[in-house]
Write an enzyme that holds these catalytic residues in place. Structure first.
Site, PDB file in Angstrom:
ATOM      1  CB  CYS A   1      -0.940   0.089   1.193  1.00 41.05           C
ATOM      2  SG  CYS A   1      -2.007  -1.328   1.376  1.00 41.05           S
TER       3      CYS A   1
ATOM      4  NE  ARG B   1       4.478   1.830  -0.526  1.00 44.33           N
ATOM      5  CZ  ARG B   1       5.590   1.575   0.146  1.00 44.33           C
ATOM      6  NH1 ARG B   1       6.756   1.826  -0.408  1.00 44.33           N
ATOM      7  NH2 ARG B   1       5.548   1.072   1.361  1.00 44.33           N
TER       8      ARG B   1
ATOM      9  CD1 TRP C   1      -0.963  -6.270  -3.640  1.00 44.31           C
ATOM     10  CD2 TRP C   1      -0.869  -6.960  -1.516  1.00 44.31           C
ATOM     11  NE1 TRP C   1      -0.699  -7.613  -3.642  1.00 44.31           N
ATOM     12  CE2 TRP C   1      -0.632  -8.062  -2.357  1.00 44.31           C
ATOM     13  CE3 TRP C   1      -0.848  -7.156  -0.135  1.00 44.31           C
ATOM     14  CZ2 TRP C   1      -0.388  -9.338  -1.869  1.00 44.31           C
ATOM     15  CZ3 TRP C   1      -0.609  -8.431   0.356  1.00 44.31           C
ATOM     16  CH2 TRP C   1      -0.381  -9.504  -0.516  1.00 44.31           C
TER      17      TRP C   1
ATOM     18  CG  ASN D   1       2.212   0.853   4.007  1.00 41.53           C
ATOM     19  OD1 ASN D   1       3.364   1.245   3.905  1.00 41.53           O
ATOM     20  ND2 ASN D   1       1.869  -0.374   3.725  1.00 41.53           N
ATOM     21  N   GLY D   2       0.250  -1.086   6.210  1.00 45.62           N
ATOM     22  CA  GLY D   2       0.752  -2.026   7.214  1.00 45.62           C
ATOM     23  C   GLY D   2      -0.347  -2.974   7.638  1.00 45.62           C
TER      24      GLY D   2
ATOM     25  CD  GLU E   1      14.518 -14.334 -11.222  1.00 40.76           C
ATOM     26  OE1 GLU E   1      14.067 -14.813 -10.164  1.00 40.76           O
ATOM     27  OE2 GLU E   1      14.206 -13.197 -11.619  1.00 40.76           O
TER      28      GLU E   1
ATOM     29  CE  LYS F   1      11.150 -12.084 -12.847  1.00 42.34           C
ATOM     30  NZ  LYS F   1      11.942 -11.528 -11.820  1.00 42.34           N
TER      31      LYS F   1
ATOM     32  CD  GLU G   1       7.256 -11.901 -11.042  1.00 42.39           C
ATOM     33  OE1 GLU G   1       6.759 -11.283 -10.090  1.00 42.39           O
ATOM     34  OE2 GLU G   1       8.487 -11.991 -11.216  1.00 42.39           O
TER      35      GLU G   1
ATOM     36  CG  HIS H   1      14.151 -38.769  -8.388  1.00 39.53           C
ATOM     37  ND1 HIS H   1      14.539 -40.058  -8.144  1.00 39.53           N
ATOM     38  CD2 HIS H   1      15.262 -38.130  -8.834  1.00 39.53           C
ATOM     39  CE1 HIS H   1      15.832 -40.191  -8.385  1.00 39.53           C
ATOM     40  NE2 HIS H   1      16.289 -39.027  -8.815  1.00 39.53           N
TER      41      HIS H   1
ATOM     42  CE  LYS I   1      10.268  -3.366  -8.255  1.00 38.76           C
ATOM     43  NZ  LYS I   1      10.776  -4.532  -9.018  1.00 38.76           N
TER      44      LYS I   1
HETATM   45  C1  F6R Z   1       9.867 -11.250  -8.684  1.00 35.77           C
HETATM   46  C2  F6R Z   1      10.097 -10.281  -7.634  1.00 35.77           C
HETATM   47  C3  F6R Z   1       9.949 -10.731  -6.235  1.00 35.77           C
HETATM   48  C4  F6R Z   1      10.975 -10.035  -5.333  1.00 35.77           C
HETATM   49  C5  F6R Z   1      10.698 -10.389  -3.863  1.00 35.77           C
HETATM   50  C6  F6R Z   1      11.709  -9.759  -2.934  1.00 35.77           C
HETATM   51  O1  F6R Z   1      10.037 -10.675  -9.942  1.00 35.77           O
HETATM   52  O2  F6R Z   1      10.357  -9.141  -7.887  1.00 35.77           O
HETATM   53  O3  F6R Z   1      10.050 -12.113  -6.110  1.00 35.77           O
HETATM   54  O4  F6R Z   1      12.254 -10.430  -5.706  1.00 35.77           O
HETATM   55  O5  F6R Z   1       9.418  -9.956  -3.521  1.00 35.77           O
HETATM   56  O6  F6R Z   1      11.653  -8.370  -3.016  1.00 35.77           O
HETATM   57  P1  F6R Z   1      12.852  -7.486  -2.510  1.00 35.77           P
HETATM   58  O7  F6R Z   1      14.032  -7.801  -3.365  1.00 35.77           O
HETATM   59  O8  F6R Z   1      12.378  -6.085  -2.644  1.00 35.77           O
HETATM   60  O9  F6R Z   1      13.114  -7.878  -1.087  1.00 35.77           O
END
Ligand code: F6R
Length: 594
Positions: free
Chosen positions: A2, A27, A75, A99-100, A470, A474, A477, A493, A589
């Site tokens: 948020c 956010r 969020w 926020n929180g 990774e 990617k 998501e 397995h 994010k």
């Molecule tokens: C995936 C992504 C998330 C972040 C994770 C950690 O593309 O961005 O998996 O890597 O939420 O976030 P940070 O690095 O901000 O602690």
């Protein structure tokens, strides 16, 4: 998660609030709202969906004119994303945004507000009713009494119709900044602070601030006045633009050579923070979430290879509730782009409780993890806006390579000639990453076929496995295709039973001496009908499609070039599927809740 914003000035607050919310939209973006004091009363507008929905609704109102207001982009944690759960929330003369998470909201409701009518399912609404309940004629007192009762994390911006010259702010564990010039702004991060601000304050935990147009007065929760120093504005204050790219994610993929170059230069060139001289430990922990955790998996391989010291990599959400075997001789490295991830922050605190030395590898200057770590290595990716990380991940890899080399040097675990070669290779790595971007067209073609499938698999060994993890994250998501990553030898397995005619399997073949083993795994899935796409810098692999990646300047750094086609694959697949690439559903994010 948020984002919160507040404005106290001499012009109409609503446009500023909407503009600020757009900057904070990363956010959380499932609903948004603003409240403005219009000289007579506080008026509120809230809308499910993106800020653009809210902006259109605000435009249609003619009573939302006033110089003081607050806003929120959400969020959802408590209650689904809808108009009534959206903030601001109101009780009596008070309106607030939060926020929180208020962890004890149910208890507070039962104990103090048994007869109160709630109009939302949020934890936040409890806070505004409590403030109203504690209010007779002094806003600060009502807010302080309430703040002392709250458990959890909270950044609050509050306005009251009886004191319409002031925004009250409260902070514990969630970030809140105040900018003062000839107008005042309050925001979850610097991007939304007014460019007219001359002074910047970062609120500390346990603080309340009374913010008028021209000043902020700080108190503790007992209402003792606190002296407060101003903070520096960071260089990244200006708004980020797409610079002609269709999406931030694509722009950020193409910014990776620079992100890596700057990060390497900062630590190998010794331009700024010299890396710390710490004693050789028994063991090292790396803790992080999501992509940062995947960077940690690569980091482990590099650090173990160069130092021969065992490295444990754990997700922060597990680490924080385990009994980690950390002590004064087990450094804990926490990796985080935002520096605000709740679980990673808790991991730093847990490690410190056990006496461990903590290292933050962080992208956002002066974020909570950066401030709380004993040592901080800033990655130099610049502002990352797309929710799916790309350039910050690449910068994290670069920081981990530099740290591995540094450790090997100070602990004397590797020959100086080897280390000098590695430094040389690391200094040139960005050039190879730039070359790797040349595969975009081939990845677009593969993405076009991938866009129609339901499932995909990524396999690899060693660094290839870390990359598979990774790449799979990617793709899922942003494209919403279900995919999984496996250590290539593990598939047989159990999971191999899912392979059928045409199943897409991406085989990430890193140059680690295990190429022949990878070929066997490719053969196994091919024999069961899989269509295999190999990602390799060797020309020998037999697969249906081969993506020849650019070799890194050293095999240990291969993740940095091999991740590029996989990021482009995710991007183009999501684009073919018409997904909202920069703001995928259900995500935000900065994950500031656990
Ligand atoms: C995936 C992504 C998330 C972040 C994770 C950690 O593309 O961005 O998996 O890597 O939420 O976030 P940070 O690095 O901000 O602690």
């Amino acid at each position: 998660m948020c984002g919160i914003i507040g404005f106290n000035g001499s012009v109409n607050a609503a446009p500023f609030l909407i503009d600020g919310l757009k900057k904070l939209e990363y956010r959380g973006y499932d609903s948004a709202g603003i409240a403005v004091y219009n000289g007579n009363k506080t008026v509120t507008e809230k809308r499910k969906g993106r800020i653009s929905n809210l902006a259109s609704a605000v435009k249609r109102r003619d009573d939302m004119c006033g110089n003081l207001g607050i806003g929120h982009t959400r969020w959802a944690t408590h209650g689904e994303a809808n108009d009534s759960n959206a903030h601001p929330h109101k009780s009596g003369k008070f309106t607030l945004v939060h926020n929180g998470i208020i962890e004890n909201h149910t208890l507070l409701k039962e104990k103090y507000l048994p007869l109160c009518t709630f109009t939302s399912e949020t934890d936040t609404e409890t806070v505004v009713h409590l403030i109203n309940r504690h209010y007779s004629d002094n806003c600060l007192e009502a807010i302080a009494r309430t703040a002392k009762l709250l458990e959890g994390s909270f950044a609050l911006a509050i306005i009251c119709e009886d004191e319409p010259e002031t925004i009250f702010c409260v902070k514990k564990s969630s970030p809140l900044l105040i900018g003062i010039g000839n107008e005042a702004t309050v925001a979850s991060d610097i991007s939304a602070i007014s460019c007219k601000a001359e002074k910047l304050y970062r609120m500390d935990d346990g603080e309340i601030a009374a913010v008028t147009k021209t000043q902020a007065v700080f108190y503790d929760f007992d209402l003792n006045i606190k002296e407060k120093a101003t903070s520096q504005f960071s260089a990244e204050r200006s708004e980020s633009e797409k610079n002609g790219y269709e999406h931030y994610m694509l722009k950020e993929i193409f910014e990776q050579p620079e992100a890596v170059r700057k990060t390497v230069e900062a630590y190998l060139g010794n331009k700024e923070n010299t890396l710390p001289l710490i004693n050789k430990p028994e063991r090292i922990f790396i803790v992080a979430c999501g992509s940062a955790y995947h960077a940690g998996l690569v980091g482990r391989i590099c650090i173990e290879k160069l130092t021969k010291i065992p490295v444990t990599v754990e997700t922060a959400s597990e680490f924080r509730y385990s009994d980690p075997l950390t002590n004064a001789s087990t450094p804990v490295i926490v990796i985080s782009q935002s520096g605000e991830t709740a679980d990673s922050l808790a991991a730093i605190r847990k490690a410190k409780e056990n006496g461990a030395t903590t290292f933050g590898i962080v992208n956002v200057p002066e974020s909570s993890i950066a401030l709380e770590s004993d040592y901080v290595m800033y990655t130099k990716a610049g502002t990352e806006i797309a929710v799916a990380t790309t350039k910050a991940y690449s910068a994290q890899l670069a920081a981990l390579y530099a740290l591995a080399i540094h450790f090997a040097q100070i602990w004397g675990t590797e020959d100086n000639t080897v280390l000098n070669n590695l430094k040389d290779a690391l200094g040139k790595l960005h050039i190879k990453i730039r070359e790797a971007l040349g595969c975009e067209e081939q990845m677009r073609e593969i993405a076009q076929q991938l866009a129609t499938v339901q499932n995909a698999y990524f396999i690899g060994r060693g660094i290839g496995y870390a990359l598979a993890a990774e790449a799979s994250l990617k793709l899922k998501e942003i494209s919403y295709i279900h995919c999984e990553a496996y250590a290539a030898g593990e598939l047989k397995h159990g999971t191999i039973s899912l392979i059928e005619q045409g199943t897409k399997v991406f085989a990430v073949c890193s140059p680690n001496g295990l190429e022949a083993k990878m070929q066997s795994n490719i053969d196994e899935v091919s024999a069961r009908g899989a269509q295999v796409i190999a990602i390799t810098d060797s020309h020998k692999t037999k697969a249906d499609i081969t993506v020849h990646t650019v070799s890194a300047t050293h095999p240990l750094f291969c993740a940095s070039t091999q991740i590029v086609p996989l990021q482009l694959l995710a991007y183009h697949t999501a684009k073919f599927r018409g997904c909202d690439i920069d703001k995928p559903r259900n995500l935000a994010k900065s994950v500031t809740v656990e």
